[in-house]
Design a protein around this motif. Structure first.
Motif, PDB file in Angstrom:
ATOM      1  N   PRO A   1      -3.722  -2.075   0.640  1.00 53.93           N
ATOM      2  CA  PRO A   1      -2.411  -1.826   1.241  1.00 53.93           C
ATOM      3  C   PRO A   1      -1.983  -0.383   0.981  1.00 53.93           C
ATOM      4  O   PRO A   1      -2.239   0.160  -0.093  1.00 53.93           O
ATOM      5  CB  PRO A   1      -1.485  -2.808   0.506  1.00 53.93           C
ATOM      6  CG  PRO A   1      -2.386  -3.873  -0.007  1.00 53.93           C
ATOM      7  CD  PRO A   1      -3.719  -3.228  -0.274  1.00 53.93           C
ATOM      8  N   GLY A   2      -1.349   0.217   1.970  1.00 55.00           N
ATOM      9  CA  GLY A   2      -0.889   1.602   1.813  1.00 55.00           C
ATOM     10  C   GLY A   2      -1.883   2.618   2.344  1.00 55.00           C
ATOM     11  O   GLY A   2      -1.525   3.780   2.547  1.00 55.00           O
ATOM     12  N   MET A   3      -3.140   2.181   2.569  1.00 53.14           N
ATOM     13  CA  MET A   3      -4.116   3.140   3.119  1.00 53.14           C
ATOM     14  C   MET A   3      -3.766   3.437   4.565  1.00 53.14           C
ATOM     15  O   MET A   3      -3.208   2.595   5.263  1.00 53.14           O
ATOM     16  CB  MET A   3      -5.531   2.554   3.060  1.00 53.14           C
ATOM     17  CG  MET A   3      -6.142   2.611   1.691  1.00 53.14           C
ATOM     18  SD  MET A   3      -7.865   2.063   1.777  1.00 53.14           S
ATOM     19  CE  MET A   3      -8.419   2.545   0.150  1.00 53.14           C
ATOM     20  N   ARG A   4      -4.146   4.640   5.009  1.00 54.40           N
ATOM     21  CA  ARG A   4      -3.888   5.005   6.412  1.00 54.40           C
ATOM     22  C   ARG A   4      -5.155   4.804   7.238  1.00 54.40           C
ATOM     23  O   ARG A   4      -6.181   5.433   6.941  1.00 54.40           O
ATOM     24  CB  ARG A   4      -3.490   6.472   6.505  1.00 54.40           C
ATOM     25  CG  ARG A   4      -2.099   6.741   5.994  1.00 54.40           C
ATOM     26  CD  ARG A   4      -1.752   8.210   6.169  1.00 54.40           C
ATOM     27  NE  ARG A   4      -0.455   8.478   5.591  1.00 54.40           N
ATOM     28  CZ  ARG A   4       0.017   9.677   5.348  1.00 54.40           C
ATOM     29  NH1 ARG A   4      -0.713  10.747   5.637  1.00 54.40           N
ATOM     30  NH2 ARG A   4       1.220   9.844   4.823  1.00 54.40           N
TER      31      ARG A   4
ATOM     32  N   ALA B   1      -2.259  -6.580   6.627  1.00 51.72           N
ATOM     33  CA  ALA B   1      -2.992  -6.141   5.434  1.00 51.72           C
ATOM     34  C   ALA B   1      -2.225  -5.048   4.686  1.00 51.72           C
ATOM     35  O   ALA B   1      -2.725  -4.504   3.704  1.00 51.72           O
ATOM     36  CB  ALA B   1      -4.374  -5.645   5.841  1.00 51.72           C
ATOM     37  N   GLY B   2      -1.052  -4.687   5.183  1.00 59.76           N
ATOM     38  CA  GLY B   2      -0.246  -3.658   4.508  1.00 59.76           C
ATOM     39  C   GLY B   2      -0.736  -2.248   4.793  1.00 59.76           C
ATOM     40  O   GLY B   2      -0.312  -1.293   4.140  1.00 59.76           O
ATOM     41  N   VAL B   3      -1.641  -2.133   5.778  1.00 62.88           N
ATOM     42  CA  VAL B   3      -2.204  -0.819   6.108  1.00 62.88           C
ATOM     43  C   VAL B   3      -1.171  -0.021   6.908  1.00 62.88           C
ATOM     44  O   VAL B   3      -0.378  -0.594   7.658  1.00 62.88           O
ATOM     45  CB  VAL B   3      -3.492  -1.035   6.950  1.00 62.88           C
ATOM     46  CG1 VAL B   3      -3.881   0.205   7.720  1.00 62.88           C
ATOM     47  CG2 VAL B   3      -4.633  -1.512   6.061  1.00 62.88           C
TER      48      VAL B   3
ATOM     49  N   GLN C   1      -6.462  15.342  11.397  1.00 66.13           N
ATOM     50  CA  GLN C   1      -6.854  16.036  10.164  1.00 66.13           C
ATOM     51  C   GLN C   1      -5.670  16.079   9.198  1.00 66.13           C
ATOM     52  O   GLN C   1      -5.803  15.793   8.013  1.00 66.13           O
ATOM     53  CB  GLN C   1      -7.250  17.451  10.557  1.00 66.13           C
ATOM     54  CG  GLN C   1      -8.167  18.105   9.595  1.00 66.13           C
ATOM     55  CD  GLN C   1      -8.618  19.460  10.136  1.00 66.13           C
ATOM     56  OE1 GLN C   1      -8.339  19.836  11.277  1.00 66.13           O
ATOM     57  NE2 GLN C   1      -9.314  20.182   9.289  1.00 66.13           N
ATOM     58  N   GLU C   2      -4.501  16.377   9.737  1.00 66.44           N
ATOM     59  CA  GLU C   2      -3.322  16.522   8.893  1.00 66.44           C
ATOM     60  C   GLU C   2      -2.861  15.189   8.306  1.00 66.44           C
ATOM     61  O   GLU C   2      -2.284  15.130   7.220  1.00 66.44           O
ATOM     62  CB  GLU C   2      -2.195  17.151   9.712  1.00 66.44           C
ATOM     63  CG  GLU C   2      -1.590  18.333   8.987  1.00 66.44           C
ATOM     64  CD  GLU C   2      -0.263  18.739   9.593  1.00 66.44           C
ATOM     65  OE1 GLU C   2       0.706  18.849   8.838  1.00 66.44           O
ATOM     66  OE2 GLU C   2      -0.206  18.930  10.816  1.00 66.44           O
ATOM     67  N   VAL C   3      -3.151  14.116   9.039  1.00 60.78           N
ATOM     68  CA  VAL C   3      -2.737  12.797   8.571  1.00 60.78           C
ATOM     69  C   VAL C   3      -3.641  12.334   7.407  1.00 60.78           C
ATOM     70  O   VAL C   3      -3.298  11.455   6.645  1.00 60.78           O
ATOM     71  CB  VAL C   3      -2.753  11.816   9.775  1.00 60.78           C
ATOM     72  CG1 VAL C   3      -3.807  10.763   9.682  1.00 60.78           C
ATOM     73  CG2 VAL C   3      -1.412  11.187   9.989  1.00 60.78           C
ATOM     74  N   ASN C   4      -4.799  12.969   7.300  1.00 60.76           N
ATOM     75  CA  ASN C   4      -5.738  12.706   6.208  1.00 60.76           C
ATOM     76  C   ASN C   4      -6.000  11.202   6.039  1.00 60.76           C
ATOM     77  O   ASN C   4      -5.709  10.619   4.990  1.00 60.76           O
ATOM     78  CB  ASN C   4      -5.183  13.321   4.911  1.00 60.76           C
ATOM     79  CG  ASN C   4      -6.240  13.369   3.831  1.00 60.76           C
ATOM     80  OD1 ASN C   4      -7.433  13.170   4.109  1.00 60.76           O
ATOM     81  ND2 ASN C   4      -5.828  13.606   2.600  1.00 60.76           N
ATOM     82  N   PRO C   5      -6.590  10.573   7.046  1.00 59.04           N
ATOM     83  CA  PRO C   5      -6.718   9.116   7.016  1.00 59.04           C
ATOM     84  C   PRO C   5      -7.765   8.623   6.016  1.00 59.04           C
ATOM     85  O   PRO C   5      -8.673   9.362   5.632  1.00 59.04           O
ATOM     86  CB  PRO C   5      -7.152   8.775   8.448  1.00 59.04           C
ATOM     87  CG  PRO C   5      -7.817  10.002   8.951  1.00 59.04           C
ATOM     88  CD  PRO C   5      -7.157  11.166   8.273  1.00 59.04           C
ATOM     89  N   ASP C   6      -7.600   7.341   5.625  1.00 59.17           N
ATOM     90  CA  ASP C   6      -8.598   6.699   4.755  1.00 59.17           C
ATOM     91  C   ASP C   6      -9.729   6.109   5.583  1.00 59.17           C
ATOM     92  O   ASP C   6     -10.733   5.660   5.039  1.00 59.17           O
ATOM     93  CB  ASP C   6      -7.927   5.599   3.931  1.00 59.17           C
ATOM     94  CG  ASP C   6      -6.882   6.175   3.000  1.00 59.17           C
ATOM     95  OD1 ASP C   6      -7.272   6.797   2.004  1.00 59.17           O
ATOM     96  OD2 ASP C   6      -5.675   6.060   3.295  1.00 59.17           O
ATOM     97  N   GLY C   7      -9.546   6.038   6.871  1.00 58.59           N
ATOM     98  CA  GLY C   7     -10.600   5.516   7.719  1.00 58.59           C
ATOM     99  C   GLY C   7     -10.153   5.400   9.157  1.00 58.59           C
ATOM    100  O   GLY C   7      -8.996   5.672   9.490  1.00 58.59           O
ATOM    101  N   PHE C   8     -11.112   5.017  10.000  1.00 61.01           N
ATOM    102  CA  PHE C   8     -10.845   4.859  11.436  1.00 61.01           C
ATOM    103  C   PHE C   8     -11.295   3.468  11.865  1.00 61.01           C
ATOM    104  O   PHE C   8     -12.357   3.001  11.451  1.00 61.01           O
ATOM    105  CB  PHE C   8     -11.664   5.879  12.234  1.00 61.01           C
ATOM    106  CG  PHE C   8     -11.176   7.296  12.105  1.00 61.01           C
ATOM    107  CD1 PHE C   8     -10.429   7.882  13.111  1.00 61.01           C
ATOM    108  CD2 PHE C   8     -11.471   8.048  10.964  1.00 61.01           C
ATOM    109  CE1 PHE C   8      -9.986   9.194  12.997  1.00 61.01           C
ATOM    110  CE2 PHE C   8     -11.037   9.360  10.843  1.00 61.01           C
ATOM    111  CZ  PHE C   8     -10.282   9.936  11.863  1.00 61.01           C
TER     112      PHE C   8
ATOM    113  N   ASN D   1     -11.393  12.055   3.417  1.00 58.18           N
ATOM    114  CA  ASN D   1     -11.067  10.766   2.782  1.00 58.18           C
ATOM    115  C   ASN D   1     -11.434   9.565   3.624  1.00 58.18           C
ATOM    116  O   ASN D   1     -11.239   8.427   3.198  1.00 58.18           O
ATOM    117  CB  ASN D   1      -9.564  10.690   2.494  1.00 58.18           C
ATOM    118  CG  ASN D   1      -9.238  11.402   1.210  1.00 58.18           C
ATOM    119  OD1 ASN D   1     -10.111  11.557   0.352  1.00 58.18           O
ATOM    120  ND2 ASN D   1      -8.013  11.869   1.096  1.00 58.18           N
ATOM    121  N   ALA D   2     -11.890   9.814   4.841  1.00 57.69           N
ATOM    122  CA  ALA D   2     -12.114   8.692   5.772  1.00 57.69           C
ATOM    123  C   ALA D   2     -13.412   7.955   5.423  1.00 57.69           C
ATOM    124  O   ALA D   2     -14.466   8.175   6.021  1.00 57.69           O
ATOM    125  CB  ALA D   2     -12.138   9.203   7.201  1.00 57.69           C
TER     126      ALA D   2
END
Ligand code: ATP
Length: 581
Positions: free
Chosen positions: A83-86, A107-109, A128-135, A154-155
């Protein structure tokens, strides 16, 4: 300023939301309990029939939508997503998109939603600026993401919707299997103030900005939209604006996915909409002004009778809708239909709304004279003020100079539907947020809309354009919308944009015109005739008297992808400035 009659409704709205969990997706579960077998989403499957007869649709019930999104949410958590991941959603609009957004929220994502049609450079910059944890995306999107992976360090949690090729991560099928194997995995306890999504502005005034949505933002939006537009369970919505499909699902409304490219609403095939509306007896539809313009033009030329006889609620947002379009549209929908134009921005939605009959009889004629476009009365819970225009940050509400009614200034708003911060282009926070220590509004900040206009005696807002698009000459300030309206009434003008050449303070206004017939732009004689007529119109209105430069184009004006309706005036200004220099 008093809230007047809004107070009663506000307490009702609060009661409605208070009963549910903080997670906006819990509203889907609640609806699925009430309407398990009702159709949540109908999506065309297979091609349209040549003779226009009923076509095949793939159907998803509320129960299935709720169960599958819960299963996927469990799969996401079981596969290591926290939860909290982007996570960036790169799935085209459709039933699967709606299901996956609910799964991520359960899932709190924090779901990152981005327009697939956005300019490539901006799209990569925004992500890029959003710096996601995944796609979470289709194979084509994952392939591009893989090539650009150094930009997204970080993706690490990437899920492919469809077949996975040479990149890592899981497939959606594997995630759903994991969900199936973990039926007792508890979903996180999401609070209303937790982040739910990052949604990007359209980018009419520079690169799009990523706006942080909390679950509370969505709750506030849904309650107000449902209550003001009297949206009832069992309605059927032709969702020509993709995000509205998410709202439908939590309001118990069936989403009919139209057969169109959602990134090109102006290119919609009206016959396909008419066919879908007839087959589903559609009573609601949300689309951009450009979509309705295409539809009304086609109907005027081809339709017999009322092609949308069951359509009782039409919503059109994103840019002003001309009174002529509204008047024309009324002839083709249910005779008692309400055609509403909500006003707001990605950062603050909905703020106000106006119904077509008021526009046709009252505010439209005033707009044509250069009074601005009336966007209506505010939604329940919205506070607003018009303040003196300022291009610098305003730290505190104590530092604003509120203007009297009728005076043009910039609009600031406060309320539970107003978002608190940008997560990308974070430098814009200082320019758009104003602290309010008193907390009198219930919120401790105001949002500067970046729009200029004035409030009338009935507390309605009259939109006069974007603050950044105003033209400041050595003698006066020109506001785009009132000036353009004076010329838009010409039957040879499709659209026009007033832009400034030169430095602010010394700008010269130039009217750039897209004629109805683009070939006028390449025919000097006809172009001169049109220009002479516009010059004459300009000279007869004090607002436009000082406009004496006209450019008649042979190309459409550049417009945004999301609505095809907002004119990119900055692009035009840059072109003109280059030309003049
Ligand atoms: N009903 C309406 N009538 C006129 N203009 C509208 C209406 N609704 C929205 N708008 C315009 O759209 C703006 C909000 O659009 P959006 O949030 O999509 O991004 P944008 O403002 O175009 O982009 P950016 O903030 O990046 O420049 C409003 O501030 C207003 O200028």
């Amino acid at each position: 300023m008093s809230d007047g009659p809004c107070n009663r409704e506000s307490s009702q709205v609060l009661t409605e939301t208070a009963g549910s969990s903080g997670n906006v997706a819990s509203r889907l579960t609640a609806i699925a309990k009430i309407l398990p077998g009702a159709i949540a989403i109908a999506e065309p499957s297979g091609p349209a029939k040549r003779d226009g007869s009923d076509r095949d649709y793939a159907l998803t019930t509320f129960k299935t939508l709720d169960e599958r999104s819960t299963q996927t949410a469990r799969g996401l958590l079981a596969s290591g997503i926290e939860p909290g991941m982007r996570l960036v959603s790169l799935v085209p609009f459709g039933a699967q998109f709606i299901e996956l957004v609910f799964a991520m929220m359960k899932a709190g994502v924090v779901v990152v939603l981005i327009d697939p049609g956005m300019d490539r450079k901006h799209l990569i910059g925004c992500l890029q600026e959003v710096n996601p944890d995944g796609f979470l995306g289709i194979p084509k999107a994952q392939a591009i993401r893989t090539v650009l992976r150094s930009k997204f360090p970080n993706a690490k949690r990437n899920i492919t919707v469809g077949r996975r090729w040479f990149w890592g991560g899981k497939t959606l099928k594997q995630v759903m299997e994991l969900g199936d194997q973990n039926p007792s995995l508890t979903l996180p306890d999401v609070q209303t103030l937790d982040d739910a999504a990052v949604i990007f502005t359209t980018g009419s005034t520079g690169p799009p900005k990523g706006v942080a949505y909390t679950h509370q933002t969505f709750h506030a939006q849904i309650d107000r939209i449902r209550s003001r537009y009297e949206i009832r369970q069992g309605s059927r919505d032709l969702a020509c604006f993709p995000l509205f499909g998410l709202f439908d699902a939590v309001m118990g409304v069936t989403t009919i996915i139209p057969d169109m490219d959602p990134t090109r609403p102006a290119d919609v095939d009206p016959q396909k909409l008419i066919q879908a509306a007839r087959q589903w007896e559609v009573d609601q539809s949300f689309g951009s002004p450009a979509l309705w313009k295409t539809v009304t033009r086609w109907c005027e030329a081809n339709a017999v009778g009322r092609p949308f006889p069951t359509l009782k609620r039409v919503l059109s947002a994103g840019a002003p809708v001309p009174a002529a379009t509204l008047q024309s549209l009324r002839r083709f929908v249910h005779e008692d239909a309400k055609i509403e134009t909500p006003y707001g921005a990605t950062e603050a939605l909905p703020i106000a709304s106006i119904e077509s009959r008021a526009v046709i009889t009252e505010t439209g004629p005033a707009a044509a004279k250069g009074k601005g476009v009336c966007v209506g009365a505010r939604f329940d819970g919205v506070r607003w003020k018009v303040i003196e225009i300022d291009d610098d940050p305003i730290a505190s509400i104590d530092g604003v100079n509120e203007l009297p009614r009728g005076k043009i200034g910039e609009l600031i708003v406060s309320g539970p539907m107003v978002t608190k911060r940008y997560v990308t282009r974070a430098d814009q926070n200082a320019l758009h947020k104003v602290h309010d220590e008193s907390g009198e509004t219930g919120e401790r900040f105001w949002h500067r809309m970046g729009d200029v206009g004035y409030l009338d005696e009935q507390d309605r807002f009259w939109f006069c354009g974007r603050k950044a698009h105003r033209i400041v000459s050595s003698r006066r300030t020109f506001f785009t919308i009132p000036c353009e309206s004076v010329f838009n009434v010409d039957e040879q003008v499709d659209k026009c944009a007033l832009v400034g050449v030169g430095k602010p303070g010394e700008q010269t206004p130039v009217l750039v015109v897209q004629p109805v017939d683009l070939s006028v732009g390449t025919d000097p004689t006809r172009a001169k005739e049109l220009e002479a007529r516009l010059r004459d119109r300009a000279s007869r209105n004090p607002l436009t008297q000082r406009i004496d430069r006209f450019v008649i184009r042979d190309q459409p004006l550049p417009v945004d992808i999301r609505h095809n309706s907002k004119i990119f005036r900055e692009k035009l200004a840059a072109e003109l400035n280059d030309f003049v220099v």
